[in-house]
Enzyme design. Structure first.
Site, PDB file in Angstrom:
ATOM      1  N   ARG A   1      -4.360  -3.691  -2.008  1.00  0.00           N
ATOM      2  CA  ARG A   1      -4.663  -2.829  -3.139  1.00  0.00           C
ATOM      3  C   ARG A   1      -3.441  -2.410  -3.966  1.00  0.00           C
ATOM      4  O   ARG A   1      -3.498  -2.426  -5.199  1.00  0.00           O
ATOM      5  CB  ARG A   1      -5.386  -1.583  -2.631  1.00  0.00           C
ATOM      6  CG  ARG A   1      -5.621  -0.546  -3.697  1.00  0.00           C
ATOM      7  CD  ARG A   1      -6.327   0.686  -3.141  1.00  0.00           C
ATOM      8  NE  ARG A   1      -6.508   1.661  -4.188  1.00  0.00           N
ATOM      9  CZ  ARG A   1      -6.124   2.940  -4.099  1.00  0.00           C
ATOM     10  NH1 ARG A   1      -5.574   3.391  -3.008  1.00  0.00           N
ATOM     11  NH2 ARG A   1      -6.326   3.753  -5.106  1.00  0.00           N
TER      12      ARG A   1
ATOM     13  N   ASP B   1      -8.518   6.438   1.106  1.00  0.00           N
ATOM     14  CA  ASP B   1      -9.891   6.316   1.614  1.00  0.00           C
ATOM     15  C   ASP B   1      -9.970   6.481   3.134  1.00  0.00           C
ATOM     16  O   ASP B   1     -11.026   6.781   3.681  1.00  0.00           O
ATOM     17  CB  ASP B   1     -10.496   4.964   1.220  1.00  0.00           C
ATOM     18  CG  ASP B   1     -11.034   4.982  -0.204  1.00  0.00           C
ATOM     19  OD1 ASP B   1     -11.118   6.076  -0.784  1.00  0.00           O
ATOM     20  OD2 ASP B   1     -11.363   3.908  -0.730  1.00  0.00           O
TER      21      ASP B   1
ATOM     22  N   ARG C   1      -4.264  -8.202  -5.272  1.00  0.00           N
ATOM     23  CA  ARG C   1      -5.656  -8.473  -5.646  1.00  0.00           C
ATOM     24  C   ARG C   1      -5.750  -8.994  -7.075  1.00  0.00           C
ATOM     25  O   ARG C   1      -6.640  -9.781  -7.405  1.00  0.00           O
ATOM     26  CB  ARG C   1      -6.537  -7.244  -5.458  1.00  0.00           C
ATOM     27  CG  ARG C   1      -6.041  -6.023  -6.207  1.00  0.00           C
ATOM     28  CD  ARG C   1      -6.883  -4.796  -5.875  1.00  0.00           C
ATOM     29  NE  ARG C   1      -6.216  -3.596  -6.287  1.00  0.00           N
ATOM     30  CZ  ARG C   1      -6.823  -2.541  -6.843  1.00  0.00           C
ATOM     31  NH1 ARG C   1      -8.124  -2.543  -7.034  1.00  0.00           N
ATOM     32  NH2 ARG C   1      -6.152  -1.481  -7.183  1.00  0.00           N
TER      33      ARG C   1
ATOM     34  N   GLU D   1     -23.357  -7.225   2.337  1.00  0.00           N
ATOM     35  CA  GLU D   1     -22.325  -8.208   2.668  1.00  0.00           C
ATOM     36  C   GLU D   1     -22.836  -9.292   3.600  1.00  0.00           C
ATOM     37  O   GLU D   1     -22.432 -10.455   3.508  1.00  0.00           O
ATOM     38  CB  GLU D   1     -21.111  -7.513   3.296  1.00  0.00           C
ATOM     39  CG  GLU D   1     -20.388  -6.560   2.352  1.00  0.00           C
ATOM     40  CD  GLU D   1     -21.007  -5.174   2.275  1.00  0.00           C
ATOM     41  OE1 GLU D   1     -21.965  -4.901   3.043  1.00  0.00           O
ATOM     42  OE2 GLU D   1     -20.550  -4.352   1.460  1.00  0.00           O
TER      43      GLU D   1
ATOM     44  N   SER E   1     -12.752  -3.729  -8.278  1.00  0.00           N
ATOM     45  CA  SER E   1     -11.734  -3.586  -7.236  1.00  0.00           C
ATOM     46  C   SER E   1     -11.126  -4.927  -6.853  1.00  0.00           C
ATOM     47  O   SER E   1      -9.958  -5.014  -6.510  1.00  0.00           O
ATOM     48  CB  SER E   1     -12.337  -2.937  -5.989  1.00  0.00           C
ATOM     49  OG  SER E   1     -12.789  -1.636  -6.280  1.00  0.00           O
TER      50      SER E   1
ATOM     51  N   HIS F   1      -7.872  -4.910  -0.211  1.00  0.00           N
ATOM     52  CA  HIS F   1      -7.712  -3.586   0.383  1.00  0.00           C
ATOM     53  C   HIS F   1      -7.526  -3.653   1.899  1.00  0.00           C
ATOM     54  O   HIS F   1      -8.032  -2.827   2.646  1.00  0.00           O
ATOM     55  CB  HIS F   1      -8.904  -2.687   0.029  1.00  0.00           C
ATOM     56  CG  HIS F   1      -8.988  -2.344  -1.429  1.00  0.00           C
ATOM     57  ND1 HIS F   1      -9.034  -3.302  -2.415  1.00  0.00           N
ATOM     58  CD2 HIS F   1      -9.047  -1.154  -2.068  1.00  0.00           C
ATOM     59  CE1 HIS F   1      -9.103  -2.704  -3.594  1.00  0.00           C
ATOM     60  NE2 HIS F   1      -9.111  -1.418  -3.426  1.00  0.00           N
TER      61      HIS F   1
ATOM     62  N   PHE G   1     -15.247  -5.062   5.051  1.00  0.00           N
ATOM     63  CA  PHE G   1     -16.618  -5.567   4.864  1.00  0.00           C
ATOM     64  C   PHE G   1     -16.660  -7.091   4.843  1.00  0.00           C
ATOM     65  O   PHE G   1     -17.730  -7.690   4.862  1.00  0.00           O
ATOM     66  CB  PHE G   1     -17.207  -4.993   3.572  1.00  0.00           C
ATOM     67  CG  PHE G   1     -16.996  -3.510   3.425  1.00  0.00           C
ATOM     68  CD1 PHE G   1     -17.145  -2.668   4.521  1.00  0.00           C
ATOM     69  CD2 PHE G   1     -16.631  -2.957   2.209  1.00  0.00           C
ATOM     70  CE1 PHE G   1     -16.933  -1.308   4.401  1.00  0.00           C
ATOM     71  CE2 PHE G   1     -16.414  -1.591   2.082  1.00  0.00           C
ATOM     72  CZ  PHE G   1     -16.567  -0.765   3.180  1.00  0.00           C
TER      73      PHE G   1
END
Lengths: 281, 317
Positions: B170, B120, B13, B61, B40, B112, B86
């Protein structure tokens, strides 16, 4: 000076186009199309600044229009054709194989006048606001217009876009709601009531006005009023009262003509109520 | 066997973030949108340097995808940023109608992705995104393997006219591909030459496949490793050529078996040169909370799984 009688003649002809197109393929959405005929005629013949001959996707230096409730494609196609975006004869191809006039509008077949596909509801306001943001980035002072169904406001994405546009002061957009109070399953108030629509949009930070969508004089007044409200820090919303099926008596006063085509006798009846003013396609 | 120098460990990322910043400097039409995940997605540097071209949409989104579609009208090149879940599942219909079917020049940048999102848990660990995106006509699907490649891919997709799904992750992973490499969309990268088995890997599984090839060499198995950074359009020629040479194939990906790279490779092989195929992928299950390393092991997409799959493939020849 606006020649109202010419606009009304065009509106009558557009109504004929709508019912003939839908009848020819025994499918399509006449109700909402008829209710919005005055709006489309006024928008494309009095309000928006564009060049139909040089249509291009970017539309820099031109006003843009986005139809979010894509199922009322018949009225848009008729008005686009009669404004010179494509040959009027092409209305014959509506909903047929290999046509640019798909059941719901799309850019996929390259129909001039269309800048995004619509049909799956709730998406057009986001797209219109995005186009308005790009106009600002480009220093382009032309406007973005969009039309939405009232039932479509039940989609959550509309309210995401509404919140975004107000928070970011997207004040170069004029959106309109076709407030006919009906949707496929019945009256809007029975299916899922919108409550106080004006208060909702005002609470979301939009500058709201109302007009009678089936009165050409009032449509012209309302659109001019809306234009005068742009550039003042708020997106502008017109709540446009219409009658689904307007101009064809047996289609009015019911949700039943949302997506049903007239038969031969019904077509003849509808046409008898709308004189051939400019020549059928 | 080819050697690869690990320059450092970095998250892919961050490669996206650096690539986006560089793009911002060289292409004034590049704009960026983010749905409340700027940190993020490593989009802060772009936001700081080009605030007028950065659009914070909040946690919306669907609206972000529509805005991006609309922003292309007038010549902008929007890059949307949010988590892979998303970026795809949540907004599939928006992407389908307003972007893919409408042929809009939107770059959907998704972080991610997969199990390596970690703690998560399964709500955020999307393993179906490649499948969803590759089914859309006209959509290009890219899953680079490390920081340098993600940066290069980010820069390259701005010059590609049409919608792109760019998937990255990530955790910090081995950064071993060349700095400032040229990224060619749709071109498989030959990493290790071998004769016994072809390993086609994408994303984080590329490095694991290199590790696997080293271990396999010690067992006397010569593995070819090819980096399929572009899943669509797939470099079918490279797949066929290698499969015909080695006679058996392994695919490796941080994705669901259904709909992933393995499916795409299987189609090419079945049509052109039926070849024994073993797939290293998540097998029809959701993930869970855990560290990335624990999850890769538990769900069968680690180096050891690539080694085992290669041995099975060779045994089927």
């Amino acid at each position: 000076m606006t020649d109202i009688s010419k606009l009304k003649d065009l509106t009558t002809q557009v109504r004929r186009d709508i019912v003939r197109m839908v009848h020819a393929v025994n499918s399509g959405h006449p109700g909402g199309s008829l209710g919005c005929a005055e709006f489309f005629v006024a928008l494309y013949n009095e309000v928006m600044d564009y060049d139909a001959d040089t249509f291009n996707m970017d539309g820099k230096g031109e006003d843009l229009f986005f139809l979010s409730n894509g199922h009322i494609s018949p009225v848009w196609y008729s008005v686009l054709a009669r404004a010179g975006f494509f040959p009027i004869d092409e209305l014959n191809t509506f909903r047929k194989l290999d046509s640019r006039l798909q059941g719901h509008p799309t850019t996929h077949e390259g129909l001039p006048g269309v800048r995004v596909a619509s049909g799956s509801l709730g998406q057009g306001l986001s797209v219109a606001v995005g186009a308005a943001e790009t106009k600002k980035l480009n220093g382009d002072d032309k406007l973005v217009f969009s039309l939405h169904g009232d039932g479509e406001l039940q989609e959550g994405q509309i309210w995401e876009a509404a919140m975004y546009a107000a928070a970011n002061k997207v004040d170069n957009i004029i959106s309109t709601i076709d407030y006919n109070g009906r949707q496929i399953d019945g009256d809007l108030s029975d299916v899922l009531d919108l409550g106080n629509l004006r208060a909702k949009w005002e609470a979301f930070g939009w500058d709201v006005l109302e007009m009678n969508g089936n009165d050409m004089e009032d449509v012209l007044r309302g659109l001019a009023d809306a234009k005068s409200r742009t550039g003042k820090g708020k997106p502008v919303m017109i709540i446009m009262a219409t009658e689904m099926g307007n101009g064809v008596d047996f289609m009015m006063g019911s949700h039943k003509w949302h997506g049903v085509a007239p038969n031969d006798e019904q077509l003849a009846d509808a046409l008898s109520q709308n004189a051939e003013t400019l020549g059928d396609y | 066997m080819e050697n690869f120098t690990v320059q450092n460990t970095k998250d892919t990322r961050s490669g996206f973030g650096e690539g986006l910043l560089e793009l911002g400097r060289k292409n004034p039409n590049v704009v960026a949108l983010c749905a409340d995940l700027t940190g993020s997605l490593k989009m802060n540097a772009f936001e700081d340097e080009f605030p007028e071209r950065f659009f914070q949409t909040g946690i919306g989104e669907a609206n972000m995808m529509g805005l991006a579609a609309g922003m292309t009208i007038g010549g902008k090149i929007p890059f949307t940023g949010t988590f892979a879940n998303f970026s795809t599942g949540r907004v599939y219909d928006q992407i389908r109608q307003s972007i893919a079917y409408s042929g809009k020049n939107v770059k959907i940048c998704a972080s991610h992705a997969g199990l390596t999102l970690g703690e998560d848990g399964a709500t955020h660990q999307i393993l179906e995104d490649i499948g969803m995106m590759k089914m859309l006509p006209g959509m290009t699907v890219i899953n680079p393997c490390d920081f340098n490649q993600t940066k290069a891919a980010t820069i390259a997709i701005a010059d590609h006219e049409g919608p792109v799904y760019l998937r990255f992750g990530r955790p910090k992973v081995e950064n071993f591909t060349p700095v400032d490499q040229k990224f060619e969309i749709g071109k498989a990268l030959h990493l290790i030459t071998g004769t016994d088995v072809s390993i086609f890997a994408t994303g984080h599984l590329v490095w694991k496949s290199i590790e696997a090839a080293r271990a396999l060499a010690e067992k006397g198995i010569s593995a070819e490793v090819i980096n399929i950074h572009t899943i669509k359009p797939l470099d079918a020629e490279a797949v066929i050529k290698s499969a015909q040479k080695t006679g058996c194939v392994v695919t490796a990906e941080e994705h669901m078996m259904n709909g992933g790279l393995g499916d795409s490779v299987a189609q090419v092989l079945a049509r052109n040169c039926p070849t024994p195929l073993e797939m290293v992928a998540v097998n029809d299950t959701f993930g869970e909370s855990g560290t990335p390393a624990e999850l890769m092991t538990k769900y069968g997409i680690d180096t050891a799984d690539v080694i085992a799959a290669a041995e099975r493939a060779v045994a089927r020849k």
